[in-house]
Structure formats: C-alpha cells, structure tokens
Write a protein that holds these residues in place. Sequence first.
Motif, PDB file in Angstrom:
ATOM      1  N   VAL A 293     -11.807 -15.751   7.704  1.00  0.00           N
ATOM      2  CA  VAL A 293     -10.595 -15.062   8.201  1.00  0.00           C
ATOM      3  C   VAL A 293     -10.357 -15.481   9.873  1.00  0.00           C
ATOM      4  O   VAL A 293      -9.143 -15.800  10.117  1.00  0.00           O
ATOM      5  CB  VAL A 293     -10.756 -13.574   8.523  1.00  0.00           C
ATOM      6  CG1 VAL A 293      -9.909 -12.798   9.307  1.00  0.00           C
ATOM      7  CG2 VAL A 293     -10.831 -12.977   7.116  1.00  0.00           C
ATOM      8  N   VAL A 296      -8.525 -19.112   9.304  1.00  0.00           N
ATOM      9  CA  VAL A 296      -7.209 -18.724   9.091  1.00  0.00           C
ATOM     10  C   VAL A 296      -6.362 -18.382  10.188  1.00  0.00           C
ATOM     11  O   VAL A 296      -5.382 -18.847  10.518  1.00  0.00           O
ATOM     12  CB  VAL A 296      -6.822 -17.615   7.892  1.00  0.00           C
ATOM     13  CG1 VAL A 296      -5.291 -17.688   7.672  1.00  0.00           C
ATOM     14  CG2 VAL A 296      -7.461 -18.033   6.554  1.00  0.00           C
ATOM     15  N   LYS A 297      -6.974 -17.498  11.067  1.00  0.00           N
ATOM     16  CA  LYS A 297      -6.293 -17.371  12.212  1.00  0.00           C
ATOM     17  C   LYS A 297      -6.014 -18.415  13.489  1.00  0.00           C
ATOM     18  O   LYS A 297      -5.033 -18.458  13.720  1.00  0.00           O
ATOM     19  CB  LYS A 297      -7.034 -16.150  12.956  1.00  0.00           C
ATOM     20  CG  LYS A 297      -6.359 -15.545  14.472  1.00  0.00           C
ATOM     21  CD  LYS A 297      -5.305 -14.907  14.064  1.00  0.00           C
ATOM     22  CE  LYS A 297      -4.859 -14.039  14.932  1.00  0.00           C
ATOM     23  NZ  LYS A 297      -3.396 -13.289  14.932  1.00  0.00           N
ATOM     24  N   SER A 300      -3.467 -20.882  11.920  1.00  0.00           N
ATOM     25  CA  SER A 300      -2.020 -20.585  11.289  1.00  0.00           C
ATOM     26  C   SER A 300      -0.945 -21.435  11.766  1.00  0.00           C
ATOM     27  O   SER A 300       0.129 -21.427  10.982  1.00  0.00           O
ATOM     28  CB  SER A 300      -2.142 -19.215  12.255  1.00  0.00           C
ATOM     29  OG  SER A 300      -1.925 -19.323  13.541  1.00  0.00           O
ATOM     30  N   ARG A 313       3.099 -21.772  -1.317  1.00  0.00           N
ATOM     31  CA  ARG A 313       1.895 -20.720  -0.989  1.00  0.00           C
ATOM     32  C   ARG A 313       0.735 -21.178  -2.180  1.00  0.00           C
ATOM     33  O   ARG A 313      -0.518 -20.984  -1.683  1.00  0.00           O
ATOM     34  CB  ARG A 313       2.525 -19.532  -1.472  1.00  0.00           C
ATOM     35  CG  ARG A 313       3.199 -18.900  -0.354  1.00  0.00           C
ATOM     36  CD  ARG A 313       3.841 -17.532  -0.564  1.00  0.00           C
ATOM     37  NE  ARG A 313       4.548 -16.870   0.394  1.00  0.00           N
ATOM     38  CZ  ARG A 313       5.123 -15.688   0.452  1.00  0.00           C
ATOM     39  NH1 ARG A 313       4.736 -14.735  -0.458  1.00  0.00           N
ATOM     40  NH2 ARG A 313       5.737 -15.261   1.581  1.00  0.00           N
ATOM     41  N   TYR A 398      -9.546 -13.250  -0.538  1.00  0.00           N
ATOM     42  CA  TYR A 398      -8.759 -12.410   0.436  1.00  0.00           C
ATOM     43  C   TYR A 398      -8.162 -13.267   1.475  1.00  0.00           C
ATOM     44  O   TYR A 398      -7.339 -13.234   1.989  1.00  0.00           O
ATOM     45  CB  TYR A 398      -9.520 -11.505   1.056  1.00  0.00           C
ATOM     46  CG  TYR A 398      -8.956 -10.437   2.211  1.00  0.00           C
ATOM     47  CD1 TYR A 398      -7.897  -9.782   1.937  1.00  0.00           C
ATOM     48  CD2 TYR A 398      -9.565 -10.630   3.515  1.00  0.00           C
ATOM     49  CE1 TYR A 398      -7.116  -9.190   3.019  1.00  0.00           C
ATOM     50  CE2 TYR A 398      -8.802  -9.954   4.426  1.00  0.00           C
ATOM     51  CZ  TYR A 398      -7.663  -9.181   4.167  1.00  0.00           C
ATOM     52  OH  TYR A 398      -6.991  -8.704   5.332  1.00  0.00           O
ATOM     53  N   PRO A 399      -9.272 -14.124   2.222  1.00  0.00           N
ATOM     54  CA  PRO A 399      -8.816 -14.906   3.563  1.00  0.00           C
ATOM     55  C   PRO A 399      -7.758 -15.935   2.865  1.00  0.00           C
ATOM     56  O   PRO A 399      -6.645 -16.174   3.640  1.00  0.00           O
ATOM     57  CB  PRO A 399     -10.125 -15.654   3.969  1.00  0.00           C
ATOM     58  CG  PRO A 399     -11.225 -14.766   3.474  1.00  0.00           C
ATOM     59  CD  PRO A 399     -10.724 -14.073   2.135  1.00  0.00           C
ATOM     60  N   TRP A 401      -5.792 -15.512   0.293  1.00  0.00           N
ATOM     61  CA  TRP A 401      -4.343 -14.936   0.258  1.00  0.00           C
ATOM     62  C   TRP A 401      -3.629 -14.451   1.495  1.00  0.00           C
ATOM     63  O   TRP A 401      -2.517 -14.572   1.284  1.00  0.00           O
ATOM     64  CB  TRP A 401      -4.659 -13.686  -0.627  1.00  0.00           C
ATOM     65  CG  TRP A 401      -3.705 -12.685  -0.818  1.00  0.00           C
ATOM     66  CD1 TRP A 401      -2.670 -12.783  -1.878  1.00  0.00           C
ATOM     67  CD2 TRP A 401      -3.168 -11.540  -0.066  1.00  0.00           C
ATOM     68  NE1 TRP A 401      -1.675 -11.845  -1.711  1.00  0.00           N
ATOM     69  CE2 TRP A 401      -2.095 -10.950  -0.428  1.00  0.00           C
ATOM     70  CE3 TRP A 401      -3.837 -10.781   1.017  1.00  0.00           C
ATOM     71  CZ2 TRP A 401      -1.461  -9.838  -0.072  1.00  0.00           C
ATOM     72  CZ3 TRP A 401      -3.284  -9.819   1.525  1.00  0.00           C
ATOM     73  CH2 TRP A 401      -2.162  -9.353   0.725  1.00  0.00           C
ATOM     74  N   ARG A 402      -4.360 -14.266   2.512  1.00  0.00           N
ATOM     75  CA  ARG A 402      -3.860 -14.024   3.696  1.00  0.00           C
ATOM     76  C   ARG A 402      -3.118 -15.394   4.246  1.00  0.00           C
ATOM     77  O   ARG A 402      -2.025 -15.251   4.770  1.00  0.00           O
ATOM     78  CB  ARG A 402      -4.861 -13.489   4.890  1.00  0.00           C
ATOM     79  CG  ARG A 402      -5.127 -12.096   4.473  1.00  0.00           C
ATOM     80  CD  ARG A 402      -6.062 -11.632   5.884  1.00  0.00           C
ATOM     81  NE  ARG A 402      -5.271 -11.826   7.124  1.00  0.00           N
ATOM     82  CZ  ARG A 402      -5.563 -11.530   8.323  1.00  0.00           C
ATOM     83  NH1 ARG A 402      -6.787 -10.886   8.352  1.00  0.00           N
ATOM     84  NH2 ARG A 402      -4.796 -11.580   9.277  1.00  0.00           N
ATOM     85  N   ARG A 405       0.025 -15.756   2.472  1.00  0.00           N
ATOM     86  CA  ARG A 405       1.336 -15.064   2.861  1.00  0.00           C
ATOM     87  C   ARG A 405       1.707 -14.963   4.325  1.00  0.00           C
ATOM     88  O   ARG A 405       2.571 -14.506   4.646  1.00  0.00           O
ATOM     89  CB  ARG A 405       0.965 -13.747   2.476  1.00  0.00           C
ATOM     90  CG  ARG A 405       0.730 -13.469   0.838  1.00  0.00           C
ATOM     91  CD  ARG A 405       0.407 -11.642   0.830  1.00  0.00           C
ATOM     92  NE  ARG A 405       1.257 -10.802   1.529  1.00  0.00           N
ATOM     93  CZ  ARG A 405       2.532 -10.489   1.068  1.00  0.00           C
ATOM     94  NH1 ARG A 405       2.858 -11.054  -0.362  1.00  0.00           N
ATOM     95  NH2 ARG A 405       3.386  -9.951   1.607  1.00  0.00           N
ATOM     96  N   LEU A 406       1.239 -16.174   4.958  1.00  0.00           N
ATOM     97  CA  LEU A 406       1.575 -16.282   6.199  1.00  0.00           C
ATOM     98  C   LEU A 406       2.965 -16.876   6.255  1.00  0.00           C
ATOM     99  O   LEU A 406       3.347 -17.881   5.931  1.00  0.00           O
ATOM    100  CB  LEU A 406       0.609 -17.493   7.085  1.00  0.00           C
ATOM    101  CG  LEU A 406       0.660 -17.332   8.549  1.00  0.00           C
ATOM    102  CD1 LEU A 406       0.371 -16.549   9.087  1.00  0.00           C
ATOM    103  CD2 LEU A 406      -0.221 -18.685   8.851  1.00  0.00           C
TER     104      LEU A 406
END
Length: 415
Positions: A293, A296-297, A300, A313, A398-399, A401-402, A405-406
């Motif tokens: 997570v 990913v942040k 970005s 994606r 989950y990470p 997928w996030r 979807r960014l």
Amino acid sequence: MFSTVERLIAFRYLRARRKEGFISVIAGFSLLGIALGVGTLIVVLAVMKGFRDQLVDRILGLNGHMTVFSASGRGIVDYAGIAADLQTAKVVITALPMVEGQVLASGPADSRGALVRGFTHDDLARKTLIADNIRVGSLDDFQGKGVAIGLRMAQRLGLQVGDDLNLISPRAVATPFGGMPRQVSFPVVALFEVGMFEFDSSLVFMPFDTAQTFFQTGDAATAIEVDVRNPQDVRAVRAELAGLLRDRGVVLTDWQQTNSTLVGALDVERNVMFLILTLIILIAAFNIISGMVMLVKDKSRDIAILRTMGATRGMVLRIFVMTGAAIGVVGTLIGFGLGLAFATNIESIRQGIQMLTGTELFSAEIYFLSKLPADVVWSDVVSVVGLSLVLSFLATLYPAWRAARLDPVEALRYE
C-alpha cells in the motif's frame, strides 16, 4: 502471463532508491517474517511427528499391539493353548505369554519401583526392540535366575553385569512372625537401552518360569502380548480375534485403548501448534499488504505516467501482483531451505547448543526419549509451502487492485 516490461518494472520497484529506503525495509521484514514462519512451521511439525512416531514405536515395541488378560484376574492357566490359537490367525505375528508384576528393586546405590516381565528366552529374543539394543552382556545367559535390566536403571542402582539385583515383591510370605515381603536376589546378565527413559529406568526382564515362582502364580501367565501385522488397524483386528477367544475367560485390549489419552493429546497438540504458527505467516502477509500500500502511494506518479503512455489497468495490476508475490515466493523458498536444514540436523544442533551453553535442552526424564526426533513429512511441507504462497498472493491483490484503479489525471494533478 507477464511480459518483459512488466517483469522489469516489478523487480525495479523491489529495489527502492535511497529516499524510499523505508519501503524496502518493510519489504525486507515481510520477507524475513515469511521465511521464519515457514521454517519454524516445518521444524515444529517434523519434531512433533518424529516425537509421536518414536513414542508410539517404543510403546508398541515393548508392550505389544494387543494384550490378553484373564477376566477373573487370577491369571491365564491355558496360556499355551490360547497363544497357539492366536498364532493360527493370519493377522497375528506373535503371541507371547508373560508374567508381570510390580516390585521394589534395590542395588548398592539406590532403590526404586520397577516392573518385572517374565518371558522365555526365545520369546524375549523375538522382541527385537530389546534383543537389538543390548548394550552390555548377552541374552544367551537369560535363563535360570538371570535378569536383563535397563541401562538407566543399572546406572541409578549402581549395578553392572554380574552384580545381584535385589527384588522385593509386595506379595507377602507367611512366616511364624506374620506376613513378610518376598525378597530374592537375581544376577544381572544383560543391560538394554531402547532410548525411552521410562522403559530404560523401570523395566526388568526375567525368565518365564522364574517369574512364575517369584510371583507365586503357579502354572499360569498374567497376560499374553499379541503383535499384529497392521497395528494402526487394531480395531478391526480385535473384532476378528475376539471370535477365537470367545468363552475362554479372557478379555482383549489394544494399544489405542491403553494409550488413547497420550496419543490423542499429541495429535491435538500438533494441530494446535500448526494453527498457532500459521499466524506468523499471516502476520508477515499483512506486512506485505502494508508495504505494498505504501509502495502504491509512493509510485502513484509513476503509475499515472505509465497509464498515459498506454499501460492498461491489467498491466498495472500484474506489475504490483508480481512485486508483492516475489516477496512471498522468495521468503517461502528461504524458509523452506532453512526449515529442512534445521529439521534434518536438529539433534546435532541441540548437542552443539548444549555444549556452548552447558545446559540440558532435552531432558530424557521429561520428554521420555533420549534423543530429539524429527521426521519430515513431505505432505506437511507441501501444505506449509502452499499455505505461504497462497497467503502471499492474496496479500498482493488489494494493493494491486488499488494501483490499477488509480486515476492518472487525479494523480498527476495532485502530484
């Protein structure tokens, strides 16, 4: 499934730049946690499986798979006929009559309670766990009044081969002064060591006819030990043998009945330890989630640029799945190697630690066995490795997928 560009970007993200060092530290701890979890789980399952198998093998090797007792408690008079009938069954390997009784054993150094079992010379020679583990002396002299005792009992009582072992029977002998315990000395002709503390320190083997005389059973046996070809299926065998023993005045018990509490406790403990140690892998998987997570942040802006350059994606999803899964796969492989190496050399490692620290890590008096056993079961290893890989893969979804979807426009605007 993964293109060259996806693999290049995924593994590039695993090598963080200097300013992103904290993210790589989290990934490193996640990898270490998975490695330790997998390795620990493999070692613990191997030790507990080895401990259970060694314990059951010792119990079966000395006590027999099934035992025939007199229903009245007065001894089995027709022991030879019953043993012969049992030997006719195809499922039976041996049927050995014996005389058994509790005594107080004493020597020059100490006294302690002991269990005497009387067998003929030929029958005792057929019990390979004893015959193959004679450390001092020989079973050739197991006749007359000669007895065989455990090596630890000999050490505690201060006895050697050729010394006399003094046995006191609780059954009183009538004398002009009242009842007196029966006390007889027997020469020690052999010392055995089966590797189980309880047996090595408390068992005395005596010739069958001598045991009959000492315990005053007359021409009778107290029990008949039966060994069968498939000891793990004694329930079905017991039903078959019960027909041969019908109306003979005896009862039949099997080793699973006698040791049900011990074996059941070992199985429950093994299952509980598996669940508890699985939490280590689960915690490491959560570390993967937190690390991904944060990655990913931090990435970005890179994700937005990739999307504007035409990356789909699905491509972004696969990149971050590969990044997180690589941590899990590498950690699992490291744990797999460490676990196997530790489990296969655990006795040598134990002895080395004991020499360095000067402490006893595996007391035979507490754990029954004189050596730390380990039996690697490949089905357990496959289950542990598979569980680790599945949890590691699920932790990346989950990470990833996030990341997929960014929105590139929003990411570049706020960047």
